[in-house]
Write an enzyme that holds these catalytic residues in place. Sequence first.
Site, mmCIF file in Angstrom:
data_model
loop_
_atom_site.group_PDB
_atom_site.id
_atom_site.type_symbol
_atom_site.label_atom_id
_atom_site.label_comp_id
_atom_site.label_asym_id
_atom_site.label_seq_id
_atom_site.Cartn_x
_atom_site.Cartn_y
_atom_site.Cartn_z
ATOM 1 N N GLU A 1 0.786 -1.245 0.000
ATOM 2 C CA GLU A 1 0.000 0.000 0.000
ATOM 3 C C GLU A 1 0.813 1.289 0.000
ATOM 4 O OE1 GLU A 1 -3.029 -0.269 3.046
ATOM 5 O OE2 GLU A 1 -4.140 -1.745 1.881
ATOM 6 N N GLU B 1 -6.547 -8.279 -0.345
ATOM 7 C CA GLU B 1 -6.932 -7.861 1.011
ATOM 8 C C GLU B 1 -8.384 -7.428 1.028
ATOM 9 O OE1 GLU B 1 -4.929 -4.723 3.088
ATOM 10 O OE2 GLU B 1 -2.963 -5.676 2.911
HETATM 11 C C1 BMA Z 1 -4.651 -3.152 5.213
HETATM 12 C C2 BMA Z 1 -3.288 -3.610 5.689
HETATM 13 C C3 BMA Z 1 -2.912 -3.089 7.024
HETATM 14 C C4 BMA Z 1 -4.074 -2.808 7.921
HETATM 15 C C5 BMA Z 1 -5.352 -3.341 7.362
HETATM 16 C C6 BMA Z 1 -6.551 -3.030 8.192
HETATM 17 O O1 BMA Z 1 -4.642 -2.275 4.207
HETATM 18 O O2 BMA Z 1 -2.327 -3.448 4.706
HETATM 19 O O3 BMA Z 1 -2.131 -1.949 6.874
HETATM 20 O O4 BMA Z 1 -3.857 -3.290 9.170
HETATM 21 O O5 BMA Z 1 -5.507 -2.783 6.131
HETATM 22 O O6 BMA Z 1 -6.765 -1.671 8.331
#
Ligand code: BMA
Length: 822
Positions: free
Chosen positions: A434, A530
């Site tokens: 990110e 994610e």
């Molecule tokens: C994502 C991860 C972490 C974070 C998570 C929850 O983007 O890359 O940086 O803990 O979100 O917010």
Amino acid sequence: MNRTILFAFLFMQNILSAQFLQRNLSSEDWQFKNAKDQNWLPAKVPGTVHLDLMDNKIIPDPYKDENEKKVQWIENENWDYQTVFTVSSQELKHDNIDLVFNGLDTFSEIYLNGNLLKKTDNMFRKWSIPVKEYLKSDKNILQVRFTSAVNAGKELAKQVPFTMPESPRSFVRKAQYQFGWDWGPRLVTAGIWKDVQLEFWNNAKIITVKDIQNRSAKTADHLHFDVEIYAQNAGDYTLDLNSIHQKITLKKGINTITIPYDTSGMKLWQPNGRGDANLYDFEVKLSKGQKNIDRKNVRIGLRTVELVQEKDEKGKSFYFKVNGQPLYIKGTNWIPGDSFSPRMTKEKYRKLIKDTKDANMNMIRVWGGGIYEDDEFYKACDENGILVWQDFMFAGSFYPADEAFLNNVKEEVKDQVTRLQNHPSIALWCGNNEIDEAIVNWGYQKQFNYSKNDSLQVWKDYKKLFHEVIPKTLAENLKSDKNIYWPSSPSIGWGHKESLTEGDSHYWGVWWGEQPFEIYNEKVGRFMSEYGFQGTPTIQTTKTMFSGAPDLNLQNPTVKAHEKHVRGWDIINEYLKRDYKIPTDFVQYNYVSQLLQARGMQIAIEAHRRAKPYNMGTLYWQLNDCWPVVSWSSIDYSGNWKAFHYQAKRSFEPVLTSVAETEKNYDIYLISDLLKQLKTDIQFELMDFTGKILWKASQSGLVNADVSEKIRSISKTEWAQFDLSKAVLKISSEKDTKFEKLFFFNKPKDIKLSKPEIKIRKISPAEIEISTDVLAKDIYLIGDAHFSDNFFDLLPGTSKRITLSKPLENVEVISLWDVMKN
Ligand code: BMA
């Protein structure tokens, strides 16, 4: 000479003639102190200053109560470590003696007998220092003096004319999560966090053994080994690789010897779900005359991995081909297993990776804000068929790109790639977590009043580091087809529509954007790396947050402190209100918050899988925790499965049915990840909560290999006559691969449950049978053991056997009815 002495003598002779000797210095007696103090205290290596302070009862356990706040002073102090060790005259006879630190956290000066040997500035590097000239027979004093990484970072930050986000974290090559994260405490450690050893050698030494696999070649050169040897003395040597014996001549300096290996008879390494993860052991031995002077062991697997990206009518595909076959990726994201990573054990690594395999996963992403993981992590992935998406350790900030920083990163990449490259599990190397997203979308430039030039500089530095220096260094060190580089995860931020048509995607509209779970049905990208939702840790783990008797109360400050997201409790409550209700009882709240998380993730995973092959992968955020905390994890810090991990296992089954509700229909999909056609004889039964069948149908046929297919569509008007708030649809097949799915039509708060009578019968000390009269939703078995299944639904008049990891005197049970009854 009696026999034992004779054997001991021969053994010693052997060791000495072997010439290469390694001595672990971690096991010596170590001491530490605050640089300001006089008194030395006992310390552990590998370790961290926080653990040593805890062992010496100077600080309380920061994981308990609100203690995190009380230990913040540690990061501003400087810390000294030392040990005294002896070296024998035999050892000193070696031509070369290297002192090797496998990890120093982070800014340190190393002294041997008062001589400054080296200054270090990167936690992720290995430091190897020739020390023969400084060693004495008898006593030697080794000291490592750490300066505060926070203070060192602040100094470095002064060199940049603008404010970097979360400064000074990104200036220091150190695990970024230690500076605090939205699931992790701020515990900026220092210390000798990996083993230290002395290496004694003569003539030459093996530096690395790389297995090189060439996908396109069909013959013996499909596999060869590159053995890199440093020779101090040029001359004739021999090299053995298992049964291959080779005479070699080495020049002074670095030599690379290539040994081809015939792979006939060897089986491929397959990811979980596709067959066995076959591994092969090789021993490489370097000899001079009769003397074996060095040896290295490697364990490899034969496999090919490709990342396919082809333009199509919607954008660009993004999928992995493993051993020539497209593979739908099912898995999760990994964060460090402890804020004090030296105390992670082999057993903990093995358990967590086994837990991913048991939940039908085939990939894990090592997230860039943590550490390059311990060897045990990758060994476990190799053995369990779990592919690794490996981030380099950079996350969610801007990073400098001055020459010193870039050189430091180059060495780091070299060390880590050299260490890890033989693991067949590693599928892809990713530049960062990110950061592209942070530069483009998070608005830091505005927040910190950047000039146009500052902003341009940030982008230039980004390009230099992640599009130039890292991939170039990776390619120099990883010449085979194991080098797949992806600059940033995600490639495009979730606010942009292209994030759903190409590249990998982090979808945070749910949670951060507070959109309803149902939006997951629309926001399906090519590869979801994610997405996630928080749930509380289990009750057992929640109790470990307290140093004294646990006060299980939502308003308790300790409970509140173990949620690190600024709006965490509010967001959970908002979603609870939408789909359940907010219980006031602690155990019920804990239970329903876990159900909520599992429900959200089920919706997401099923939407992703239904979209195959448009979507070819789903990695939820996140597998594990680094301390007891409310977080996105599916397994809590103590290793207990939250409701979500049980659900992940179900949602990742190789054959899954999934119901998508449209305006007019219920569309039923069958998703198969199997490589063979599937014979099915599917029964559809709509029943009420007493078990009365309201409607049924069946359909049999063949389902293609590796597909997602709509197998039936049921018009809503057809079922308008039924009260679907009191009904469940069971979809099952007994043929070939068995499967069963229960689908409810309403949100949990709108399901009209009736009180079930749930009975538990003991079958044996570690097996129980659960039965119910009417439908029981989300049965939660409470007890201090791992249950083979939990948080499951049970149909009226049916029973289910559950095994326990250990016998329990008493198992309590509740179900959703207990929470929703009023
Ligand atoms: C994502 C991860 C972490 C974070 C998570 C929850 O983007 O890359 O940086 O803990 O979100 O917010």
